[in-house]
Design a protein around this motif. Structure first.
Motif, mmCIF file in Angstrom:
data_model
loop_
_atom_site.group_PDB
_atom_site.id
_atom_site.type_symbol
_atom_site.label_atom_id
_atom_site.label_comp_id
_atom_site.label_asym_id
_atom_site.label_seq_id
_atom_site.Cartn_x
_atom_site.Cartn_y
_atom_site.Cartn_z
ATOM 1 N N ASP A 1 32.338 -19.599 -0.826
ATOM 2 C CA ASP A 1 33.222 -19.960 0.046
ATOM 3 C C ASP A 1 34.328 -18.773 0.282
ATOM 4 O O ASP A 1 35.331 -19.054 0.984
ATOM 5 N N HIS B 1 35.599 -15.951 2.677
ATOM 6 C CA HIS B 1 35.483 -15.961 4.436
ATOM 7 C C HIS B 1 34.452 -14.976 4.682
ATOM 8 O O HIS B 1 34.315 -13.890 4.326
ATOM 9 N N ASP C 1 35.421 -11.428 5.074
ATOM 10 C CA ASP C 1 35.399 -10.521 3.893
ATOM 11 C C ASP C 1 34.041 -10.235 3.294
ATOM 12 O O ASP C 1 33.956 -8.917 2.997
ATOM 13 N N ARG D 1 24.961 -19.309 3.044
ATOM 14 C CA ARG D 1 25.996 -20.417 2.928
ATOM 15 C C ARG D 1 25.389 -21.760 3.175
ATOM 16 O O ARG D 1 25.627 -22.637 2.578
ATOM 17 N N LYS E 1 40.145 -9.826 11.816
ATOM 18 C CA LYS E 1 40.331 -11.298 11.183
ATOM 19 C C LYS E 1 41.269 -12.295 11.595
ATOM 20 O O LYS E 1 41.033 -13.461 11.475
ATOM 21 N N GLY F 1 40.068 -13.680 15.189
ATOM 22 C CA GLY F 1 39.792 -14.895 14.605
ATOM 23 C C GLY F 1 40.249 -16.198 15.459
ATOM 24 O O GLY F 1 39.868 -17.280 14.938
ATOM 25 N N GLU G 1 37.235 -18.598 16.137
ATOM 26 C CA GLU G 1 37.012 -19.595 15.158
ATOM 27 C C GLU G 1 37.883 -20.481 15.345
ATOM 28 O O GLU G 1 37.819 -22.000 15.401
ATOM 29 N N VAL H 1 32.818 -20.715 10.947
ATOM 30 C CA VAL H 1 33.271 -19.442 10.313
ATOM 31 C C VAL H 1 32.334 -18.063 10.695
ATOM 32 O O VAL H 1 32.776 -17.170 10.237
#
Ligand code: SDX
Length: 382
Positions: free
Chosen positions: A91, A93, A96, A148, A224, A230, A233, A333
């Motif tokens: 989990d 991101h 990262d 994931r 991000k 970002g 997203e 994501v």
């Protein structure tokens, strides 16, 4: 230096000269080394545009073949990067995860540099590093999404071009030409945009003669943020919150009452609409038709019309890109990592341009803290 000289956010400040791209809000246009981006998006594979941004010219057939030969040798996910990704929490991101993978790649590639003076490398080494990142980022992003979902790694296929191979490694199916074309178009539109926050971050880091990987890691950190990369997203989170076109007005009433920034709208430079939106919206339209999802188009159009009418603020590239990536099957994501895989072209072109300029970026600041004062009992040496 007074507070009147301060230009917060560097709004309107021309910080340097670049030959890579020209963003023109007056004509609402974007040129990559002189070519209108919509012409490139309609006619070129993304790796030909990478050659243009890196080297200043579209490649000859021989140059493209040679670049592809070298890139295909580096598309597979190296074991050291897979191990680094596998150590990340499921989990974490994905931005990262991508940043970690690029950090590991950089540490491995610059290992052995006798000193920091050597880390920056030669122009040829940095052209190789730029191609290396462009070639391997799809594998990093694709593996992250599959991991994931509890799925295994898919090896690249040399018979597929970059957009199709990226989709292959992510979904394990050869993509429909409509999907591959829309994805290729998005990668070209996301590739470069002059001194945006993440690119300028990369230039600042390169201006100290730090290495290219460190500059890209810094750029990833800047991208991000939801005010920047970002946002694509965040656009999908907005669509999920609203649900369908019937919910737009009530949702917008609440959002504006709460003074929320509506993700996918507005731009620091373009004030009458983002030059890239019509080209990406056309790609979204082909996906809406292909997947038979008129509901997506209706929600998109209803929100755009309602918000633009109320605030006079127009969509930016992230607004059509979010639903397009959703229709292609990418997890929400994963959207900003897709932006990384494209923008790494522009970042590395600017980083290399900054190295050639060899000029440290260090602005001034105005001071509004306490006047000079002294420590109780301090006695200066004689
Ligand atoms: C990208 O720079 C690049 O080139 C970036 C990019 C690239 O390719 O690299 O194009 C990619 O980052 C696109 C932008 C993605 N971000 C978003 O979609 C997030 C939502 N957008 C806003 O946060 C905003 O529009 C910015 C940050 C993008 C731009 O902000 P500015 O230029 O600093 O403008 P501002 O915030 O000063 O806004 C002026 C006014 C303000 O109202 P007041 O406070 O004066 O009353 O417009 C309002 C803002 O509140 N406003 C918005 C809004 N955008 C501006 N209000 C609600 N929703 C919005 N989206």
């Amino acid at each position: 230096m007074t507070e009147q000289d301060v230009r917060k956010g560097l709004v309107g400040v021309v910080a340097d000269v670049t030959a890579i791209s020209k963003v023109n809000p007056e004509t609402n246009s974007l040129l990559y080394r002189g070519y209108p981006v919509q012409e490139l998006a309609a006619t070129q594979p993304v790796d030909a545009v990478a050659h243009l941004l890196w080297h200043g010219e579209l490649p000859t057939d021989e140059q493209l073949a040679e670049q592809r030969r070298r890139a295909r040798l580096q598309r597979a996910l190296p074991p050291e990067l897979r191990e680094a990704i596998d150590r990340m929490p499921l989990d974490a991101h994905p931005m990262d995860e991508v940043r970690t993978a690029v950090s590991v790649l950089g540490a491995l590639d610059t290992a052995g540099a006798a000193s920091v003076l050597d880390a920056v490398g030669t122009p040829e080494r940095n052209r190789e590093r730029s191609l290396r990142l462009f070639a391997v980022l799809p594998a990093i992003v694709a593996y992250g999404q599959r991991r994931r979902r509890g799925l295994g790694l898919i090896e690249p296929r040399d018979d597929l071009d970059d957009a199709a191979n990226f989709l292959w490694m992510t979904f394990g199916d050869e993509p429909h030409p409509v999907v591959a074309e829309a994805f290729n178009r998005s990668l070209i539109l996301y590739a470069e945009h002059s001194f945006n926050a993440s690119t300028f971050t990369g230039r600042v880091i390169a201006s100290t003669l730090s290495d290219l990987y460190s500059a890209v890691v810094g750029a990833i950190g800047a991208l991000k943020g939801p005010l920047h990369g970002g946002a694509n997203e965040a656009v999908m989170h907005v669509f999920d919150e609203i649900g369908d076109a019937a919910g737009v007005e009530a949702w917008l009433d609440r959002a504006l009452a709460d003074k929320r920034k509506i993700m996918g709208f507005g731009h620091r430079v373009y004030k009458r609409g983002d030059s890239r939106v019509p080209t990406m919206k056309a790609a979204l339209d082909t996906l809406v038709a292909h997947y038979e999802r008129p509901d997506v188009a209706e929600l998109y159009d209803t929100l755009e019309r309602a918000f633009t009418q109320r605030k006079g603020i127009y969509p930016n590239l992230d607004y059509p890109s979010g639903p397009a990536y959703n229709l292609m099957g990418f997890d929400t994501v994963t959207f900003t990592p897709l932006f990384v895989a494209a923008r790494v072209i522009g970042w590395t072109a600017h980083i290399m341009e900054q190295y050639a300029a060899n000029a440290l970026i260090r602005p001034l600041s105005a001071y509004d803290g306490p006047d000079e004062r002294h420590v109780d009992g301090y006695v200066a040496d004689e």
